[in-house]
Motif scaffolding. Structure first.
Motif, PDB file in Angstrom:
ATOM      1  N   MET A  40       0.844  -1.194   0.000  1.00 41.28           N
ATOM      2  CA  MET A  40       0.000   0.000   0.000  1.00 41.28           C
ATOM      3  C   MET A  40       0.877   1.242   0.000  1.00 41.28           C
ATOM      4  O   MET A  40       2.013   1.209   0.482  1.00 41.28           O
ATOM      5  N   HIS A  44      -2.357   4.848   2.723  1.00 42.02           N
ATOM      6  CA  HIS A  44      -3.366   3.767   2.686  1.00 42.02           C
ATOM      7  C   HIS A  44      -4.594   4.138   1.855  1.00 42.02           C
ATOM      8  O   HIS A  44      -5.717   3.789   2.198  1.00 42.02           O
ATOM      9  N   VAL A  45      -4.367   4.837   0.770  1.00 43.07           N
ATOM     10  CA  VAL A  45      -5.448   5.164  -0.162  1.00 43.07           C
ATOM     11  C   VAL A  45      -5.415   4.201  -1.347  1.00 43.07           C
ATOM     12  O   VAL A  45      -6.443   3.861  -1.936  1.00 43.07           O
ATOM     13  N   ALA A  46      -4.225   3.727  -1.688  1.00 44.48           N
ATOM     14  CA  ALA A  46      -4.059   2.865  -2.862  1.00 44.48           C
ATOM     15  C   ALA A  46      -3.319   1.587  -2.467  1.00 44.48           C
ATOM     16  O   ALA A  46      -2.546   1.570  -1.502  1.00 44.48           O
ATOM     17  N   LEU A  47      -3.591   0.541  -3.228  1.00 48.18           N
ATOM     18  CA  LEU A  47      -2.928  -0.746  -2.995  1.00 48.18           C
ATOM     19  C   LEU A  47      -2.518  -1.306  -4.350  1.00 48.18           C
ATOM     20  O   LEU A  47      -3.244  -1.145  -5.339  1.00 48.18           O
TER      21      LEU A  47
ATOM     22  N   ASN B   3      -9.702  11.810   0.266  1.00 57.52           N
ATOM     23  CA  ASN B   3      -9.447  10.404  -0.049  1.00 57.52           C
ATOM     24  C   ASN B   3      -9.911   9.537   1.114  1.00 57.52           C
ATOM     25  O   ASN B   3      -9.833   9.928   2.268  1.00 57.52           O
ATOM     26  N   GLN B   4     -10.378   8.325   0.790  1.00 56.51           N
ATOM     27  CA  GLN B   4     -10.780   7.383   1.832  1.00 56.51           C
ATOM     28  C   GLN B   4      -9.652   6.372   2.057  1.00 56.51           C
ATOM     29  O   GLN B   4      -8.770   6.219   1.216  1.00 56.51           O
ATOM     30  N   ASN B   5      -9.736   5.688   3.192  1.00 59.10           N
ATOM     31  CA  ASN B   5      -8.788   4.615   3.491  1.00 59.10           C
ATOM     32  C   ASN B   5      -9.235   3.362   2.735  1.00 59.10           C
ATOM     33  O   ASN B   5     -10.391   2.936   2.868  1.00 59.10           O
ATOM     34  N   ILE B   6      -8.340   2.791   1.963  1.00 59.46           N
ATOM     35  CA  ILE B   6      -8.750   1.658   1.117  1.00 59.46           C
ATOM     36  C   ILE B   6      -9.129   0.438   1.957  1.00 59.46           C
ATOM     37  O   ILE B   6     -10.024  -0.319   1.584  1.00 59.46           O
TER      38      ILE B   6
END
Lengths: 258, 14
Positions: A40, A44-47, B3-6
């Motif tokens: 990530m 922690h917005v993208a993985l 943005n959100q936390n994935i």
């Protein structure tokens, strides 16, 4: 013993270029069937999830499952020493290795370089990514997607992606005004890599940070096409196939109104 | 927009 020999080192260079700006330290899980990488971004917005199956390698041996905690900046320094047509061999012991060896061999066999990269401790396990039914799939040229993300970044920080009927619209707005780019499902397909396919179950309307999408497009050299999968309640998936032997998938959480 | 936390989206969707 883990050992994997890749005939075209350029592929590993491209894979690393497509993840290193998003994920600093990544878990490279190796088993008898494949290497998978997951990581990530720091917010922690993208993985990102990468799969490279054993058949991608000229030689692949993995006696016991092994996890390699790779610092991508360190790995990148080594792969910068490789030419695209160099052979790359990865080697690691199979019980809690603290380093991984990389051997680069020139195509003509006249130059061999070997490196040892220290592994880093990563305290997270790989996540199980839930199976999701997506409302829309858009397949398009990866170069065109890269161009759209880059162009819209001039107008705003975010892109609104709207899928309806046979169109996908990318919109961005900011101080300079508003930009809309609409792609329509291709009526005829001469070249698959240049066509646009919109497969829609339900209309979707979502907003994403362009900063991350621009990082995802670092994977453009890996595939001529990219697939976007969208659903109102799920992260966006941006997928680049690695030939027939794997993929890089990026997941991005949508933006919501403050 | 934020943005959100994935992870929270993944866990909410299970």
């Amino acid at each position: 013993m883990f050992e994997a020999k890749l005939q075209q080192g350029g592929l590993l260079k491209k894979i690393l270029e497509s993840v290193k700006d998003l994920v600093v330290d990544g878990l490279w899980d190796c088993d008898g069937a494949a290497i998978t990488l997951q990581g990530m971004d720091s917010s922690h917005v993208a993985l990102v999830e990468m799969l490279l199956r054993a058949e991608a390698f000229e030689h692949y041996r993995c006696d016991r499952n092994v996890t390699l905690g790779m610092n991508h900046n360190h790995l990148s320094k080594i792969l910068k020493c490789a030419n695209n047509d160099d052979i790359v061999i990865l080697k690691a012991a199979d019980q809690n290795p603290d380093s991984c060896s990389l051997i680069l061999e020139s195509k003509n066999g006249e130059k061999t370089s070997d490196f040892v990269v220290s592994l880093v401790r990563i305290d997270t396990d790989q996540l199980g990514i839930p199976e999701t039914e997506y409302s829309a799939h858009v397949k398009m040229s990866s170069g065109e997607f890269q161009r759209i993300c880059r162009d819209l970044s001039q107008f705003g920080d975010a892109v609104q992606i709207t899928c309806s009927k046979q169109d996908v619209k990318f919109s961005s707005s900011g101080e300079t005004g508003k930009a809309n780019i609409t792609l329509t499902h291709s009526a005829t397909v001469d070249k698959e890599e240049e066509s646009v396919t919109v497969d829609l179950k339900e209309p979707v309307d979502l907003t994403f940070a362009l900063r991350f999408l621009n990082l995802f497009t670092k994977a453009t050299p890996i595939s001529d096409t990219v697939t976007l999968s969208l659903s109102q309640e799920a992260p966006l998936v941006v997928e680049y196939k690695i030939g027939d032997s794997g993929h890089i998938r990026y997941f991005l959480a949508p933006k919501i109104q403050e | 927009d934020v943005n959100q936390n994935i992870l929270s989206i993944f866990y909410n969707s299970i």
